[in-house]
Design an enzyme around this catalytic site. Structure first.
Site, PDB file in Angstrom:
ATOM      1  N   TYR A 123       0.809  -1.208   0.000  1.00 35.09           N
ATOM      2  CA  TYR A 123       0.000   0.000   0.000  1.00 35.09           C
ATOM      3  C   TYR A 123       0.850   1.269   0.000  1.00 35.09           C
ATOM      4  O   TYR A 123       0.327   2.373   0.161  1.00 35.09           O
ATOM      5  CB  TYR A 123      -0.924   0.022   1.221  1.00 35.09           C
ATOM      6  N   LYS A 169       4.582 -14.279   5.243  1.00 34.83           N
ATOM      7  CA  LYS A 169       4.769 -15.195   4.114  1.00 34.83           C
ATOM      8  C   LYS A 169       6.265 -15.263   3.793  1.00 34.83           C
ATOM      9  O   LYS A 169       6.694 -15.146   2.644  1.00 34.83           O
ATOM     10  CB  LYS A 169       3.948 -14.717   2.917  1.00 34.83           C
ATOM     11  N   ASP A 201      -1.353 -17.653   4.524  1.00 29.82           N
ATOM     12  CA  ASP A 201      -2.339 -18.440   3.786  1.00 29.82           C
ATOM     13  C   ASP A 201      -2.856 -19.595   4.639  1.00 29.82           C
ATOM     14  O   ASP A 201      -4.063 -19.860   4.685  1.00 29.82           O
ATOM     15  CB  ASP A 201      -1.776 -18.940   2.454  1.00 29.82           C
ATOM     16  N   ASP A 225      -5.427  -6.570   6.078  1.00 26.86           N
ATOM     17  CA  ASP A 225      -6.636  -6.149   5.392  1.00 26.86           C
ATOM     18  C   ASP A 225      -7.467  -7.364   4.981  1.00 26.86           C
ATOM     19  O   ASP A 225      -8.675  -7.442   5.240  1.00 26.86           O
ATOM     20  CB  ASP A 225      -6.250  -5.323   4.161  1.00 26.86           C
ATOM     21  N   ASP A 229     -10.997  -9.114   6.973  1.00 24.39           N
ATOM     22  CA  ASP A 229     -12.249  -9.233   6.230  1.00 24.39           C
ATOM     23  C   ASP A 229     -12.730 -10.683   6.218  1.00 24.39           C
ATOM     24  O   ASP A 229     -13.940 -10.953   6.311  1.00 24.39           O
ATOM     25  CB  ASP A 229     -12.074  -8.730   4.799  1.00 24.39           C
TER      26      ASP A 229
END
Length: 328
Positions: A123, A169, A201, A225, A229
């Protein structure tokens, strides 16, 4: 001489932000001290009118307020919320995800908090087209920002006797997430807090299967983010998720949901997330009792009704707001 009132910037934005933020402000006015409210515009509508999604006066208002309450922005979201987070110099995005009594949640055991790095990662905005049909995105991870978010997350967990999970990750993004993980582990040594780490993941799968195993999840920007969600789906939807963008001297509070254009203007938006964001705002400013009063009133309303259509009811935003205000 009495202390000056604390200054609250109110930026409803677009869509249902213009419905849930006024409801949240009513709650603030009902329980808070003598706040000084100033309202300003940002988002799609103001861009259409002025050519700027985030007018300088709105950015300055947030930069100088003690706290900001923001709703949502539509197509101009990246031009609004990212600069607003920068204006309050926030480095941490805090997103509690909790299942509430009376709400049809796929996993009612869910009760965790995401502490998300808020300044860099993918971002950071470094995108380019290097040739026709070929684009790149530069992911930025620094030791300083990683240390700052890790320390915030571990301090947050220590205050609540909670466990930390570091999401990453690093098995693929060895340099960037490797630095994030190494730095977070180093910070962990300073605290008497239990912790582990998880590949983001695999963590997504485990959150769905066993969310009760997690307390505080410290994560890079994009991972926080996406994972928050995903977790919202375990508790009944984004209409229940508040958030705080925390800096050293000021902070910005916003519901995690977006503008919901399919229901905007119909008066049926769920104000719970915006109201729960005001509970976080109150606690940030040191009004812990008032914050807990708001959280309890929202929780009781979710449990007993009335409920908006997203939660299976037929209540309006006004109905839900009045129910919370009456419980206050």
């Amino acid at each position: 001489m009495a202390d000056d009132p604390e200054r609250i910037a109110v930026i409803p934005g677009d869509g249902i932000g213009r419905e849930v933020v006024p409801a949240a402000r009513e709650v603030l006015e009902a329980v808070g001290p003598d706040f000084e409210f100033t309202e300003a515009d940002a988002g799609d509508a103001v861009k259409e009118e002025t050519g700027e999604a985030l007018p300088e006066e709105t950015r300055e208002l947030a930069a100088n307020a003690d706290a900001t309450l923001f709703g949502a922005a539509g197509d101009t979201a990246a031009d609004v919320i990212l600069p607003l987070r920068s204006a309050v110099e926030s480095f941490a995005n805090v997103r509690p995800v909790r299942a509430y009594p009376g709400v049809d949640a796929p996993n009612p055991e869910t009760d965790l908090v995401f502490v998300r790095e808020n300044t860099e990662g993918v971002y950071a905005g470094h995108e380019s087209e290097i040739a026709p049909g070929v684009t790149t995105l530069t992911r930025v991870v620094t030791e300083a920002a990683s240390e700052e978010i890790a320390r915030y997350g571990f301090e947050y967990a220590a205050e609540r006797d909670a466990r930390v999970t570091i999401a990453h990750k690093a098995n693929v993004m060895r340099t960037t997430d490797g630095l994030f993980l190494e730095t977070a582990r180093s910070v962990a040594e300073e605290f008497d807090v239990a912790y582990d780490d998880a590949l983001m993941d695999a963590l997504a799968m485990h959150l769905v299967q066993r969310p009760e195993d997690y307390d505080v999840v410290v994560c890079p920007n994009l991972a926080g983010d996406v994972l928050s969600d995903l977790a919202a789906g375990l508790v009944g939807g984004l209409g229940l998720l508040p958030s705080a963008n925390v800096g050293d001297e000021r902070a910005l509070f916003e519901p995690v949901h977006g503008t919901a254009p399919d229901i905007a203007g119909e008066g049926v938006a769920n104000p719970s997330a915006a109201m729960l964001s005001t509970a976080m705002l109150l606690e940030y400013l040191g009004y812990d009792d008032a914050g807990q009063r708001v959280r309890s009133a929202v929780t009781e309303t979710l449990a007993s009704g009335p409920r908006t259509p997203d939660l299976g009811g037929d209540a309006t935003t006004r109905d839900s707001t009045d129910a919370v205000l009456s419980r206050l």
